[in-house]
Design a protein around this motif. Structure first.
Motif, PDB file in Angstrom:
ATOM      1  N   GLY A 109       0.780  -1.231   0.000  1.00  0.00           N
ATOM      2  CA  GLY A 109       0.000   0.000   0.000  1.00  0.00           C
ATOM      3  C   GLY A 109       0.809   1.277   0.000  1.00  0.00           C
ATOM      4  N   ILE A 110       2.129   1.173  -0.042  1.00  0.00           N
ATOM      5  CA  ILE A 110       2.991   2.370  -0.074  1.00  0.00           C
ATOM      6  C   ILE A 110       3.556   2.534  -1.484  1.00  0.00           C
ATOM      7  CG2 ILE A 110       5.002   3.535   0.909  1.00  0.00           C
ATOM      8  CD1 ILE A 110       4.642   1.862   3.424  1.00  0.00           C
ATOM      9  N   ASP A 111       3.429   3.714  -2.039  1.00  0.00           N
ATOM     10  CA  ASP A 111       3.832   3.979  -3.416  1.00  0.00           C
ATOM     11  C   ASP A 111       5.326   4.247  -3.516  1.00  0.00           C
ATOM     12  OD1 ASP A 111       3.892   4.607  -6.121  1.00  0.00           O
ATOM     13  OD2 ASP A 111       3.287   6.698  -5.778  1.00  0.00           O
ATOM     14  N   VAL A 112       6.108   3.170  -3.411  1.00  0.00           N
ATOM     15  CA  VAL A 112       7.550   3.300  -3.629  1.00  0.00           C
ATOM     16  C   VAL A 112       7.968   2.339  -4.733  1.00  0.00           C
ATOM     17  CG1 VAL A 112       8.123   4.035  -1.288  1.00  0.00           C
ATOM     18  CG2 VAL A 112       8.047   1.599  -1.815  1.00  0.00           C
ATOM     19  N   LYS A 113       9.056   2.683  -5.383  1.00  0.00           N
ATOM     20  CA  LYS A 113       9.596   1.843  -6.445  1.00  0.00           C
ATOM     21  C   LYS A 113      10.921   1.268  -5.978  1.00  0.00           C
ATOM     22  CE  LYS A 113       9.594   5.460  -9.011  1.00  0.00           C
ATOM     23  NZ  LYS A 113       9.821   6.424 -10.115  1.00  0.00           N
ATOM     24  N   PHE A 114      11.173   0.023  -6.334  1.00  0.00           N
ATOM     25  CA  PHE A 114      12.461  -0.591  -6.065  1.00  0.00           C
ATOM     26  C   PHE A 114      13.336  -0.424  -7.294  1.00  0.00           C
ATOM     27  CE2 PHE A 114       9.523  -3.470  -3.567  1.00  0.00           C
ATOM     28  CZ  PHE A 114       9.747  -2.812  -2.376  1.00  0.00           C
ATOM     29  N   GLY A 115      14.597  -0.073  -7.064  1.00  0.00           N
ATOM     30  CA  GLY A 115      15.482   0.127  -8.187  1.00  0.00           C
ATOM     31  C   GLY A 115      16.930  -0.094  -7.810  1.00  0.00           C
ATOM     32  N   PRO A 116      17.826   0.046  -8.782  1.00  0.00           N
ATOM     33  CA  PRO A 116      19.251  -0.160  -8.529  1.00  0.00           C
ATOM     34  C   PRO A 116      19.823   0.960  -7.668  1.00  0.00           C
ATOM     35  CG  PRO A 116      18.918   0.682 -10.739  1.00  0.00           C
ATOM     36  CD  PRO A 116      17.561   0.396 -10.199  1.00  0.00           C
ATOM     37  N   LEU A 117      20.978   0.699  -7.118  1.00  0.00           N
ATOM     38  CA  LEU A 117      21.597   1.641  -6.190  1.00  0.00           C
ATOM     39  C   LEU A 117      21.821   3.014  -6.819  1.00  0.00           C
ATOM     40  CD1 LEU A 117      22.710   1.578  -3.274  1.00  0.00           C
ATOM     41  CD2 LEU A 117      24.963   1.153  -4.258  1.00  0.00           C
ATOM     42  N   ASP A 118      22.222   3.052  -8.078  1.00  0.00           N
ATOM     43  CA  ASP A 118      22.544   4.342  -8.691  1.00  0.00           C
ATOM     44  C   ASP A 118      21.308   5.195  -8.981  1.00  0.00           C
ATOM     45  OD1 ASP A 118      21.547   2.838 -10.760  1.00  0.00           O
ATOM     46  OD2 ASP A 118      23.217   3.179 -12.134  1.00  0.00           O
ATOM     47  N   LYS A 119      20.116   4.625  -8.783  1.00  0.00           N
ATOM     48  CA  LYS A 119      18.875   5.381  -8.979  1.00  0.00           C
ATOM     49  C   LYS A 119      18.149   5.639  -7.664  1.00  0.00           C
ATOM     50  CE  LYS A 119      19.147   5.050 -13.535  1.00  0.00           C
ATOM     51  NZ  LYS A 119      19.431   6.230 -14.387  1.00  0.00           N
ATOM     52  N   ALA A 120      18.688   5.118  -6.592  1.00  0.00           N
ATOM     53  CA  ALA A 120      17.971   5.106  -5.320  1.00  0.00           C
ATOM     54  C   ALA A 120      18.084   6.416  -4.551  1.00  0.00           C
ATOM     55  CB  ALA A 120      18.481   3.961  -4.452  1.00  0.00           C
ATOM     56  N   ASP A 121      16.992   6.730  -3.835  1.00  0.00           N
ATOM     57  CA  ASP A 121      16.966   7.873  -2.927  1.00  0.00           C
ATOM     58  C   ASP A 121      17.225   7.444  -1.482  1.00  0.00           C
ATOM     59  OD1 ASP A 121      16.025  10.065  -4.797  1.00  0.00           O
ATOM     60  OD2 ASP A 121      14.417   8.604  -5.061  1.00  0.00           O
ATOM     61  N   ALA A 122      17.106   6.151  -1.216  1.00  0.00           N
ATOM     62  CA  ALA A 122      17.332   5.619   0.129  1.00  0.00           C
ATOM     63  C   ALA A 122      17.509   4.112   0.033  1.00  0.00           C
ATOM     64  CB  ALA A 122      16.161   5.945   1.046  1.00  0.00           C
ATOM     65  N   ILE A 123      18.059   3.528   1.105  1.00  0.00           N
ATOM     66  CA  ILE A 123      18.180   2.077   1.240  1.00  0.00           C
ATOM     67  C   ILE A 123      17.219   1.649   2.335  1.00  0.00           C
ATOM     68  CG2 ILE A 123      19.711   0.167   1.880  1.00  0.00           C
ATOM     69  CD1 ILE A 123      22.055   2.061   1.081  1.00  0.00           C
ATOM     70  N   ILE A 124      16.465   0.569   2.094  1.00  0.00           N
ATOM     71  CA  ILE A 124      15.642  -0.014   3.133  1.00  0.00           C
ATOM     72  C   ILE A 124      16.112  -1.438   3.383  1.00  0.00           C
ATOM     73  CG2 ILE A 124      13.874  -0.516   1.380  1.00  0.00           C
ATOM     74  CD1 ILE A 124      13.255  -0.117   5.149  1.00  0.00           C
ATOM     75  N   CYS A 125      16.455  -1.731   4.620  1.00  0.00           N
ATOM     76  CA  CYS A 125      16.954  -3.064   4.985  1.00  0.00           C
ATOM     77  C   CYS A 125      16.002  -3.691   5.993  1.00  0.00           C
ATOM     78  CB  CYS A 125      18.360  -2.960   5.582  1.00  0.00           C
ATOM     79  SG  CYS A 125      19.005  -4.522   6.215  1.00  0.00           S
ATOM     80  N   SER A 126      15.332  -4.771   5.567  1.00  0.00           N
ATOM     81  CA  SER A 126      14.492  -5.505   6.506  1.00  0.00           C
ATOM     82  C   SER A 126      15.324  -6.542   7.245  1.00  0.00           C
ATOM     83  CB  SER A 126      13.311  -6.169   5.800  1.00  0.00           C
ATOM     84  OG  SER A 126      13.736  -7.027   4.768  1.00  0.00           O
ATOM     85  N   ASP A 127      16.295  -7.127   6.549  1.00  0.00           N
ATOM     86  CA  ASP A 127      17.248  -8.051   7.156  1.00  0.00           C
ATOM     87  C   ASP A 127      18.367  -8.329   6.165  1.00  0.00           C
ATOM     88  OD1 ASP A 127      17.073  -8.836   9.881  1.00  0.00           O
ATOM     89  OD2 ASP A 127      15.150  -9.808   9.465  1.00  0.00           O
ATOM     90  N   LEU A 128      19.399  -9.012   6.624  1.00  0.00           N
ATOM     91  CA  LEU A 128      20.513  -9.341   5.740  1.00  0.00           C
ATOM     92  C   LEU A 128      20.088 -10.401   4.726  1.00  0.00           C
ATOM     93  CD1 LEU A 128      21.952  -7.909   8.129  1.00  0.00           C
ATOM     94  CD2 LEU A 128      23.879  -9.436   7.730  1.00  0.00           C
ATOM     95  N   GLU A 129      20.772 -10.392   3.601  1.00  0.00           N
ATOM     96  CA  GLU A 129      20.504 -11.385   2.577  1.00  0.00           C
ATOM     97  C   GLU A 129      21.011 -12.750   3.038  1.00  0.00           C
ATOM     98  OE1 GLU A 129      21.019  -8.717  -1.397  1.00  0.00           O
ATOM     99  OE2 GLU A 129      22.642  -8.712   0.070  1.00  0.00           O
ATOM    100  N   LEU A 130      20.337 -13.795   2.596  1.00  0.00           N
ATOM    101  CA  LEU A 130      20.621 -15.149   3.048  1.00  0.00           C
ATOM    102  C   LEU A 130      22.093 -15.511   2.868  1.00  0.00           C
ATOM    103  CD1 LEU A 130      19.338 -17.751   4.160  1.00  0.00           C
ATOM    104  CD2 LEU A 130      19.038 -18.509   1.786  1.00  0.00           C
ATOM    105  N   GLY A 131      22.703 -15.982   3.965  1.00  0.00           N
ATOM    106  CA  GLY A 131      24.074 -16.450   3.906  1.00  0.00           C
ATOM    107  C   GLY A 131      25.132 -15.375   4.032  1.00  0.00           C
TER     108      GLY A 131
END
Length: 285
Positions: free
Chosen positions: A115-137
């Protein structure tokens, strides 16, 4: 050595408090099994006209976590409501509506963005980083080069799970807070709303008001948790009493899990400034 720390169950301090803010992972369960004594303690507190709000740093919406707890056997009469770090983090994410964010974390945390209007994109296009948890392994040290890149780009790092570790059975798994620490040490801008920060407790107190009709000014809160960094510090930040559960993530620092070194507990908790009303290896009444 004589200490001021005393071993106590929740029933021993019940008369001083009418609201419990209880941690979930490490107190109510360990990721594999539910602690029956903890369930009974929370049920007894509610039977004595107390309010119980579960307060967790899980990076998912509260409703999802409640459904999971009920499905795994936690009875509905053990708590009045639940507030998650994921729930309060959604307010931070909403500030980036219409913008692009770089996402770190598993697909199981998709509900965080519903329900939140955000887009996921590559780092060079990003306005912020959101981390819910570390990637597996991956461990925090595996991100060393990426952290430098994030910092060079000046990207804010929104961490949906301030915990550094979580106990799953007899294993300790890294959480988002461990990576947030690495980024902060590199000079990056870290933003968090879960424990020990005020937003999650403010939301919990509002839930006590709406669900249990206990006015904010009448709430006498005891926080229960297993982490010095998040639970004890959070309790100190809101002026609550604190009941420490010693047999979880700090157990290896404290000696015998069933008879921990009280001097070491005092040494661990003293820097947090928490009003420690007691400890117990596991939550009991």
């Amino acid at each position: 050595m004589t200490t001021s720390i005393q071993r106590r169950g929740l029933g021993a301090v019940r008369d001083k408090f009418n609201v419990v803010f209880c941690d979930v992972w490490g107190v109510l369960h360990n990721g594999e099994r539910i602690y029956g004594g903890a369930v009974e303690a929370l049920q007894n507190f509610r039977k004595a006209d107390g309010a119980v709000i579960l307060v967790t740093n899980a990076p998912r919406p509260s409703a999802e976590i409640v459904q999971d707890l009920l499905a795994t056997g936690v009875p509905s009469d053990a708590f009045d409501g639940l507030v998650s770090s994921g729930e309060v983090t959604r307010d931070l994410i909403a500030d980036y509506a219409g913008q692009t964010i770089y996402r770190l974390g598993p697909q199981s945390d998709d509900g965080l963005f519903a329900g939140i209007d955000v887009k996921f994109g590559p780092l060079d296009k990003a306005d912020a980083i959101i981390c819910s948890d570390l990637e597996l392994g991956r461990a925090p040290k595996d991100y060393a080069q990426e952290v430098l890149d994030w910092q060079a780009r000046g990207l804010p790092f929104i961490c949906a799970n301030p915990d550094k570790f979580v106990e799953i059975g007899d294993q300790m798994i890294y959480c988002g807070g461990a990576l947030a620490d690495v980024y902060a040490q590199a000079g990056g801008n870290v933003i968090m709303a879960g424990k020990p920060f005020p937003p999650i407790y403010e939301k919990a107190s509002q839930l006590v008001l709406s669900a249990c009709n206990i006015a904010l000014s009448d709430q006498r809160i005891i926080a229960i948790g297993d982490s010095a960094r998040t639970d004890a510090t959070g309790a100190a930040n809101i002026g609550a009493g604190f009941l420490f559960i010693s047999g979880s993530i700090h157990a290896h620092e404290l000696g015998d899990i069933n008879a921990p070194d009280e001097a070491q507990i005092e040494k661990l908790l003293a820097p947090t400034g928490a009003n420690v009303v007691g400890y117990s290896p596991f939550l009991v009444w």
